[in-house]
Design an enzyme around this catalytic site. Structure first.
Site, PDB file in Angstrom:
ATOM      1  N   LYS A   1      51.633  37.409  69.423  1.00  0.00           N
ATOM      2  CA  LYS A   1      50.248  37.597  69.754  1.00  0.00           C
ATOM      3  C   LYS A   1      50.038  37.888  70.963  1.00  0.00           C
ATOM      4  CE  LYS A   1      49.091  34.577  65.994  1.00  0.00           C
ATOM      5  NZ  LYS A   1      49.044  35.347  64.881  1.00  0.00           N
TER       6      LYS A   1
ATOM      7  N   CYS B   1      46.159  32.192  56.359  1.00  0.00           N
ATOM      8  CA  CYS B   1      46.746  30.922  56.753  1.00  0.00           C
ATOM      9  C   CYS B   1      45.846  29.916  57.095  1.00  0.00           C
ATOM     10  CB  CYS B   1      47.993  31.228  57.512  1.00  0.00           C
ATOM     11  SG  CYS B   1      49.313  32.493  56.966  1.00  0.00           S
TER      12      CYS B   1
ATOM     13  N   GLN C   1      46.235  31.642  69.247  1.00  0.00           N
ATOM     14  CA  GLN C   1      44.816  32.292  69.920  1.00  0.00           C
ATOM     15  C   GLN C   1      44.526  32.016  71.204  1.00  0.00           C
ATOM     16  OE1 GLN C   1      44.315  34.701  67.632  1.00  0.00           O
ATOM     17  NE2 GLN C   1      45.313  34.048  65.749  1.00  0.00           N
TER      18      GLN C   1
ATOM     19  N   ASP D   1      47.801  23.910  69.444  1.00  0.00           N
ATOM     20  CA  ASP D   1      47.977  25.020  68.797  1.00  0.00           C
ATOM     21  C   ASP D   1      47.323  26.281  69.722  1.00  0.00           C
ATOM     22  OD1 ASP D   1      48.441  27.467  67.564  1.00  0.00           O
ATOM     23  OD2 ASP D   1      47.644  27.050  65.749  1.00  0.00           O
TER      24      ASP D   1
ATOM     25  N   HIS E   1      45.474  26.456  61.414  1.00  0.00           N
ATOM     26  CA  HIS E   1      46.385  27.306  60.549  1.00  0.00           C
ATOM     27  C   HIS E   1      47.448  26.601  60.006  1.00  0.00           C
ATOM     28  CE1 HIS E   1      49.650  30.391  60.486  1.00  0.00           C
ATOM     29  NE2 HIS E   1      48.783  31.370  60.533  1.00  0.00           N
TER      30      HIS E   1
END
Length: 406
Positions: free
Chosen positions: A225, A364, A202, A199, A122
């Protein structure tokens, strides 16, 4: 028992209609909806309990501080961390990654030093490293995915060289749904003295996460999220890395003493939390994480895997639908285009007329779009409250779009 119909009743927005159709919300990869317990916590925080945290001696300040600081322990439990003092509150993953870039990487990396990224990252895990490339001569090394969208961890390991200082990598692709074997990457990186930032925007939503088992140095999550408020989030930082970091921003809360000719900083994590924080947002995040842990991340993962398998089977029956990413064990995220000249924005507009909310654009993820050879895709991203019936609604809407654009 995982009762999805009962769970859906926890989310008020799922009972509404859009364009005269029941809402089918499949844009969870961008931001998830909020359960009533989170909405209530935010409302109560502003209506009944609001005051600034830390240093206040009155009742409301003490109450807000107690509830706010309790979230640090909640985040630590959610991430499998041993020490809540390794949890730094942020406004989301973007701030967390920038914190690492400015506080850890910038003072340590020299011209020619390398940062390894995957092509799936991302922009939040790309642009901060471009800052270092532009300003300090740092080299970005890219690792591609294979034809299925899978990332071979050995390719990442093989990219490590004598000048490599950091691997910054997604745990789960927001476009392809690919789950990355970060544990194998972290083990090899640690042997070579290379730090790893993950990261987790998600992944933390879809599966159990244990940072101690993964073996990373930094793990960033974002609240909106995770069924929590926007403007909330955290990053877990291994203590030895935290000790290597200078403050990111200056101001209140991150200092011990300030004089005309000197300043002393607070101990971590406060050292990295300047200014009045998102008090109510973080309290709401804690409630959201408790909600997820009460449901059980294993149960959520199993439910989403079942819905994903059903969606995959339905989509495979549409020979005019091009789905990007078929990595084994991928999450319930499907990015797709239709054959012909239909643009992703046009497709998503047709789906919206049927009440089906999907994301359209580059998500993104510019380097990945370049790698795939597409300018944009539609993305249906499923969450803990989605159902097979909603998959059917998506397929019906796609068939309408195909008829209109064929």
């Amino acid at each position: 028992m995982y009762d999805v119909s009962e769970i859906r009743r926890d989310f008020p927005i799922l009972s509404r209609e859009v364009n005269g159709k029941p809402l089918v919300y499949l844009d969870n990869g961008a931001s998830a909806q909020k359960p009533q317990v989170v909405i209530d916590a935010v409302t109560r925080g502003y209506a009944e309990e609001y005051a600034n945290v830390h240093r206040g001696l009155h009742f409301l300040s003490n109450l807000a501080t107690e509830k706010y600081e309790a979230v640090r322990g909640t985040v630590a439990r959610f991430l499998g961390a041993r020490d809540e003092e390794e949890v730094v509150f942020t406004s989301g993953t973007t701030e967390g990654i920038n914190l690492v870039a400015y506080s850890w990487a910038m003072p340590r990396l020299e011209p020619g030093d390398e940062i390894i990224l995957s092509v799936m990252e991302h922009h939040a895990n790309v642009v901060p490293w471009h800052f270092l490339r532009e300003r300090q001569g740092v080299v970005i090394k890219w690792v591609d995915v294979d034809a299925t969208g899978a990332l071979d961890p050995q390719q990442v390991i093989d990219a490590i060289g004598p000048k490599t200082k950091l691997i910054a990598i997604t745990h789960l692709s927001n476009v392809l749904g690919t789950v990355v074997d970060v544990k194998t990457i972290c083990a090899a990186a640690r042997q070579r003295g290379v730090a790893v930032l993950i990261d987790g925007s998600q992944s933390a939503v879809h599966m159990p996460v244990n940072v101690e088992e993964i073996g990373c140095d930094f793990y960033a999550i974002t609240g909106h999220k995770l069924y929590g408020p926007s403007g909330s989030g955290a990053i877990w930082i291994r203590k030895e890395r935290m000790d290597e970091m200078r403050p990111f921003m200056g101001g209140g809360d991150m200092i011990r003493e300030v004089h005309k000719d000197s300043v002393t900083y607070a101990d971590p994590p406060m050292k990295f939390e300047a200014g009045t924080p998102g008090i109510v947002q973080q309290i709401g995040l804690g409630v959201a994480l408790d909600y997820l842990m009460d449901l059980g991340m294993e149960n959520i993962a199993a439910h989403e895997a079942s819905v994903a398998a059903y969606a995959k089977a339905r989509m495979e029956g549409l020979n005019w639908l091009q789905v990007q990413g078929h990595a084994p064990g991928k999450a319930a995220i499907f990015s797709f285009t239709l054959e012909g000249a239909a643009h992703a924005h046009d497709i998503s507009t047709i789906l919206d007329k049927k009440g089906v909310a999907v994301r359209a654009g580059h998500h993104c993820a510019g380097p990945l779009m370049d790698h795939l050879g597409v300018s944009a895709t539609c993305r249906a991203s499923f969450g803990l409250y989605n159902t097979e019936q909603e998959v059917d609604a998506l397929i019906d809407a796609l068939e309408l779009a195909h008829e209109l654009f064929a």
